[in-house]
Design a protein around this motif. Structure first.
Motif, PDB file in Angstrom:
ATOM      1  N   TRP A 157      12.046   6.654 -27.775  1.00 28.37           N
ATOM      2  CA  TRP A 157      12.106   7.881 -27.093  1.00 28.37           C
ATOM      3  C   TRP A 157      13.564   8.569 -27.234  1.00 28.37           C
ATOM      4  O   TRP A 157      13.566  10.046 -27.651  1.00 28.37           O
ATOM      5  N   SER A 195       6.298   0.273 -17.346  1.00 29.87           N
ATOM      6  CA  SER A 195       6.319   0.744 -19.221  1.00 29.87           C
ATOM      7  C   SER A 195       6.233   2.045 -18.781  1.00 29.87           C
ATOM      8  O   SER A 195       5.431   2.684 -18.369  1.00 29.87           O
ATOM      9  N   GLU A 196       7.516   3.000 -19.323  1.00 34.77           N
ATOM     10  CA  GLU A 196       6.728   4.588 -19.463  1.00 34.77           C
ATOM     11  C   GLU A 196       6.270   5.017 -20.782  1.00 34.77           C
ATOM     12  O   GLU A 196       7.153   4.798 -21.775  1.00 34.77           O
ATOM     13  N   GLY A 197       5.793   5.710 -21.327  1.00 38.66           N
ATOM     14  CA  GLY A 197       5.095   6.083 -22.253  1.00 38.66           C
ATOM     15  C   GLY A 197       4.253   5.474 -22.782  1.00 38.66           C
ATOM     16  O   GLY A 197       2.967   4.575 -21.963  1.00 38.66           O
ATOM     17  N   ASP A 198       3.797   6.083 -23.895  1.00 36.46           N
ATOM     18  CA  ASP A 198       2.069   5.941 -24.244  1.00 36.46           C
ATOM     19  C   ASP A 198       2.465   5.567 -25.523  1.00 36.46           C
ATOM     20  O   ASP A 198       2.573   6.156 -26.655  1.00 36.46           O
ATOM     21  N   ARG A 252       1.095   7.608 -28.570  1.00 40.03           N
ATOM     22  CA  ARG A 252       2.190   7.984 -29.180  1.00 40.03           C
ATOM     23  C   ARG A 252       3.471   7.463 -29.733  1.00 40.03           C
ATOM     24  O   ARG A 252       3.865   8.411 -31.044  1.00 40.03           O
TER      25      ARG A 252
END
Lengths: 460, 321
Positions: free
Chosen positions: A32, A395-398, A401
Motif C-alpha cells: 500500500w 494482517s491488514e489487507g486483502d 488485491r
C-alpha cells in the motif's frame, strides 16, 4: 564445527525478548505504501483484459477496479450471464467479448487475467504468450503436468511476466511465517498438517429446470469442478493453495506421496472424490533452516545435535461433510508451532529444556522471588493448556488485491520476477496432480528427483 | 460472519434448492467482504484506514452504495448517517450546550438541525464521481455500513432467486433484517416482531405477513440490557455496547428504550428508515412520515416504546396488510 551456517541468519535480537515485548504483530503489506507513493507520479495505466468472468473472475474484476494503475479494457466470457456480470463489475469503459481469440486480437492488452475453468488455462495462456502481454493465471496453473511443463518452458522462452494466482504468496501473514521458519524460530520442522474441510455440496445452481433441454450440458459447465475432464477436484481447486505454502515454507517440492480418497457422501453424479487424504514426504537436507546446529545457551550445555538430512511428512485432507476444522496449515517445529489462516496467524512456543518459562538468565534475585512468593501455579482442566498463549500475527489487507497489485507492478516494469512465477506454478501443479495419481492408483508415487521442477529451491 | 444469516427456500428439487441456498449465503459473504468495517480484508475497512490520508479508489458497487447513502442522509434530514465515532464526538462537543431533555426522552437540541450542522455526512465525506474515489475531510472519520449492509446483502442475494426459478423464499440477517419473496404455499410468510427489551417474553408485539417485502427492526437499549435485535452486521464480539445506535444530532447513544420496525419494498430501504426514525424520536418521526414523499408512502413504520414495565407497539403509518 563452525556455527557460521550461511544459509541461516538468526535475528540479532534474542528471540525470547522479541516475543516478550509484543504479543501481537501486525504484518502489513508494504504494497500500500508503495502504491500511495506511486499514485499521481505518472498516469501510466496497465490495460488489462480478463477472460473468464464467473465467480472468481468477477471478484478479480471488482478488485482491479480499486487499483489505480489498472484500466480494464475488456472482459471475455462465452456464457452470457457471466459476461453480463463481468461487464457490470468492470464498468462502462470495458468492452465485452464472447470469443477469446477475437478479444486478444482486437484489444491487444498489456496484461491478461485468466480466470476460466482449469482445463482452459493451458490453451489460453499459450495463445496469449506470443502477444507479449503479462499473464496472471488463476491457480492451479494447468490441468495436467505435461501442460504445466510445456507452459513453464514457453514462459521462460518468452521471458514473459507470468504470475499464478496463489494469493497466500502476497499475504503478509504467510510471508512472516516463512521468514520465521527460515530464521530458525520454529527449530527443525517435524511435520506439517493442512486441511480444508467444508460442509456443502460444492454445486453451483443451474438456472434451468432439471430435465429441461440443455440442463445436463449446463450443469456440467457450471459444475466443472465436479468432473475430471475439466478439473482435478479438491486437489486442484483447494489443496493447490495450501500445498504451495508447504513448498514455499520448505523451499522445495515433495519426493513421494501416498493417498486415499473416494466418493462417500455426495453421491449425486459427480466424478471427483468428495474426500481426499494425502501424505507427502519432503526430503530436507542437513542445512535446512532449524536443522542447523544452534549455539549452546550456557557454557554448561553441549551442542549435542548434529544436523542431518531428514524427512518432513505433510498430511493433507479435504472433506465436504464437516466444517469443524475449516481451512488452515499447521507447521510443527521443535521450538514452536505456526497455525496459519489467511486472516490470522498464531505462533505457539514449545516448552523445551532450555526454557522453563519463568527463570530469567542471570537474575538470581528475581528467580528466588518467583519460587518463594507462595503462589501456586494452577494448570486447570483445559486439555489444551499445554499450548500456552499464542503470539498473534494479524494482517491488514486483502491478499487477492495485494497479489494483483504486485502483478501489475511487474507488468508495468516488465519484470518477470513475480511473487509466484511459472516455476512455482509448475511445482504446485505437479504436487497436487501427483497426489491425485497416488489416490487413484492406491500406491505410493515418486516425484522424479532429476526433474528440474522438483529439485527447485526457492530463491525468493 | 458477524450476523447469522438464514435462508428458507421452497420448491421441488432439494439438491437444486441446496445449491441456491449456498449461492445466496455466498452472496451475503461477498457483500460482507465489501462492506465490513471489522474484516481488514474488506473494501470498506480499507477505505476507513486510508481515506483520511488520500482519496481511495473504490469499486463501482461500493461507490454506488455510498452515493445512495449520501442521498438517504439528505432525505432523512441527516438522521441516517453512516459516519460514526469521531464525527459523533465532534458533534457532541459542538452541541453540548444545546442539550435539552425532550418529552420523548431523547437528548437533543431542538435548534440543532444536522443537515445544516458542521458535522453531517456530507461535511466530512467527499465522493468524487469522476474519479470514483472516497475521501474523509477530517482525520477521525469512519464509515459504518452495519445495518444498511445487512439489508443490502439480503436484497442482493434475493435478486438472484428469479434466475434460479425460486419463487418462494424467506431470509433474515441477524434476526433484525428480513425479506420475503412470494408465498409459502397457500400462506404468506409470517413474521413476528419480538419485544426487543424482553426477548424471552412469550408474546410478540405484532405479527405481520410479509410478501415481496422486507422488514427491519432497530432498537435502542439501555446499557444493562443485552442487545436482542441481533448484533450489527459485522460486530466482532459480545462486548459491543448494547445501544450502538448513535443520535447524529447529539453524538450520544440513544438512552431511552425505544424501537422501530419498518416494512418496506426492499431490505436496504427498511434499514435506512428504521435507523433514521429511531434516531429522530417519535415526535419528529410522526411529522417526518407525514411528508408527501413517494418512497415514504411505500413504507409502514411501527414505534416501540417501553414505559415502566409495559412495552407498546404503535403503527405510525398504516398497518401493513
Amino acid at each position: 564445527m563452525s556455527d557460521d551456517t550461511s544459509a541461516v541468519t538468526a535475528p540479532k535480537t534474542d528471540r525470547r525478548e522479541f516475543l516478550r515485548r509484543s504479543s501481537v504483530l501486525v504484518a502489513s503489506s508494504a504494497l500500500w505504501v508503495s502504491e500511495l507513493t506511486a499514485a499521481g507520479k505518472d498516469d501510466e495505466h496497465v490495460r488489462v483484459a480478463v477472460v473468464g468472468t464467473g465467480g472468481r473472475g468477477s471478484d478479480l474484476i471488482r478488485t482491479l477496479t480499486t487499483i489505480d494503475r489498472a484500466q480494464i479494457v475488456a472482459v471475455c466470457d462465452n456464457y452470457p450471464p457471466h459476461l453480463e456480470r463481468g461487464m457490470k463489475y468492470a464498468g462502462p469503459q470495458a468492452r465485452g467479448f464472447s470469443d477469446y481469440t477475437t478479444m486478444l486480437r482486437e484489444i491487444r492488452p498489456d496484461a491478461l487475467v485468466v480466470a476460466t475453468p482449469l482445463y482452459l488455462h493451458f490453451e489460453m495462456c499459450m495463445e496469449a504468450l506470443p502477444t507479449g502481454c503479462a499473464i496472471f493465471c488463476e491457480k492451479t496453473m494447468c490441468r495436467s503436468i505435461e501442460q504445466a511443463r510445456e507452459l513453464a518452458a514457453a514462459v521462460h522462452k518468452h521471458d514473459a511476466v507470468f504470475q499464478v494466482g496463489l494469493q497466500r504468496r502476497a499475504n503478509a501473514i504467510y510471508q512472516q511465517a516463512v521468514a520465521m521458519v527460515q530464521t530458525g524460530m520454529l527449530g527443525q520442522i517435524g511435520a506439517i498438517k493442512c486441511q480444508w474441510h467444508r460442509n456443502n455440496n460444492w454445486r453451483r445452481p443451474v438456472p434451468v429446470k432439471r430435465g429441461a433441454e440443455g440442463w445436463e450440458a449446463l450443469e456440467h459447465r457450471l459444475n466443472w469442478r465436479l468432473y475430471p475432464q475439466y478439473s482435478g477436484g479438491l486437489m486442484t481447486e483447494l489443496a493447490s493453495h495450501q500445498l504451495d505454502v508447504v513448498n514455499w515454507v520448505l523451499g522445495r517440492g515433495p519426493r513421494r506421496v501416498i493417498g486415499s480418497g473416494g466418493i462417500d457422501y455426495w453421491r449425486d453424479g459427480r466424478e471427483v472424490f468428495d474426500n481426499v487424504f494425502c501424505i507427502y514426504e519432503y526430503e530436507m537436507p542437513a542445512d535446512s533452516p532449524g536443522a542447523a546446529k544452534t549455539a549452546p545457551s550456557s557454557p554448561a550445555e553441549k551442542a549435542t545435535s548434529t544436523p542431518a538430512p531428514h524427512t518432513v511428512r505433510v498430511t493433507y485432507s479435504s472433506i465436504q461433510n464437516n466444517a469443524f476444522e475449516g481451512a488452515s496449515e499447521l507447521i510443527m517445529g521443535t521450538r514452536g508451532t505456526l497455525l496459519l489462516t489467511q486472516k490470522k496467524g498464531l505462533f505457539y512456543r514449545e516448552r523445551g529444556v532450555d526454557d522453563p518459562g519463568w527463570a530469567k538468565d542471570g537474575r538470581v534475585k528475581e528467580n528466588a522471588k518467583v519460587i518463594t512468593s507462595g503462589k501456586t501455579l494452577k494448570l486447570g482442566n483445559d486439555p489444551w493448556a499445554h499450548r500456552g498463549l499464542p503470539f498473534e500475527i494479524a494482517s491488514e489487507g486483502d491478499d487477492t488485491r495485494d497479489e494483483l497489485v504486485a502483478f501489475l507492478q511487474c507488468a508495468q516494469h516488465r519484470d518477470p520476477a513475480t511473487i509466484c512465477d511459472a516455476r512455482h506454478g509448475l511445482l504446485d501443479t505437479e504436487t497436487v496432480l501427483t497426489g491425485n495419481l497416488a489416490m487413484e492408483r492406491k500406491t505410493a508415487v515418486e516425484f522424479h528427483p532429476q526433474d528440474p521442477a522438483t529439485a527447485l529451491k526457492d530463491e525468493g | 460472519m458477524g450476523s447469522l444469516f438464514e435462508v428458507w427456500l421452497c420448491g421441488e428439487d432439494p439438491e437444486h434448492l441446496a445449491a441456491v441456498g449456498e449461492a445466496v449465503l455466498d452472496d451475503c459473504e461477498r457483500v460482507e467482504l465489501l462492506l465490513s468495517r471489522f474484516d481488514p480484508a474488506a473494501e470498506l475497512a480499507r477505505v476507513n484506514r486510508q481515506a483520511g490520508t488520500a482519496p481511495v479508489l473504490v469499486s463501482y458497487e461500493l461507490f454506488d452504495i455510498l452515493q445512495d447513502c449520501a442521498r438517504y442522509w439528505a432525505l432523512t434530514d441527516g438522521f441516517f448517517d453512516i459516519t460514526v465515532g469521531g464525527i459523533a464526538r465532534e458533534t457532541a462537543r459542538r452541541s453540548a450546550q444545546n442539550l435539552v431533555g425532550t418529552a420523548d426522552g431523547h437528548t437533543g437540541g431542538a435548534a440543532f438541525r444536522p443537515a445544516h450542522g458542521p458535522a453531517g455526512f456530507a461535511d466530512v465525506v467527499r465522493l468524487d464521481p469522476q474519479r470514483r474515489t472516497v475521501s474523509f475531510l477530517t482525520a477521525d472519520v469512519a464509515l459504518d455500513l452495519g445495518g444498511f449492509g445487512k439489508g443490502y446483502a439480503l436484497d442482493s442475494a434475493f435478486g438472484r432467486l428469479a434466475e434460479f426459478g425460486v419463487e418462494s423464499a424467506f431470509a433474515h440477517g441477524g434476526t433484525s433484517s428480513a425479506v420475503a419473496r412470494g408465498s409459502r404455499g397457500e400462506e404468506r410468510w409470517q413474521v413476528g416482531i419480538r419485544n426487543p427489551f424482553h426477548p424471552d417474553a412469550e408474546d410478540d408485539l405484532a405479527q405481520i405477513e410479509l410478501c415481496d417485502a422486507a422488514l427491519s427492526s432497530s432498537a435502542a437499549l439501555s446499557s444493562d440490557v443485552p442487545a436482542s435485535d441481533g448484533s450489527t452486521f459485522d460486530a466482532p464480539s459480545t462486548d459491543v455496547p448494547a445501544s450502538d445506535v448513535i443520535n447524529p444530532a447529539t453524538g450520544q447513544p440513544l438512552i431511552q428504550q425505544t424501537g422501530c420496525s419498518v416494512v418496506a419494498p426492499t431490505a436496504s430501504l427498511a434499514e435506512v428508515l428504521s435507523t433514521a426514525v429511531l434516531a429522530m424520536g417519535k415526535q419528529r418521526a410522526v411529522a417526518y412520515l407525514g411528508r408527501e414523499e413517494p418512497w415514504l408512502q411505500l413504507c409502514r413504520v411501527a414505534w416501540i416504546e417501553q414505559a415502566g414495565d409495559a412495552v407498546s407497539l404503535e403503527w405510525l403509518t398504516g398497518v401493513p396488510r
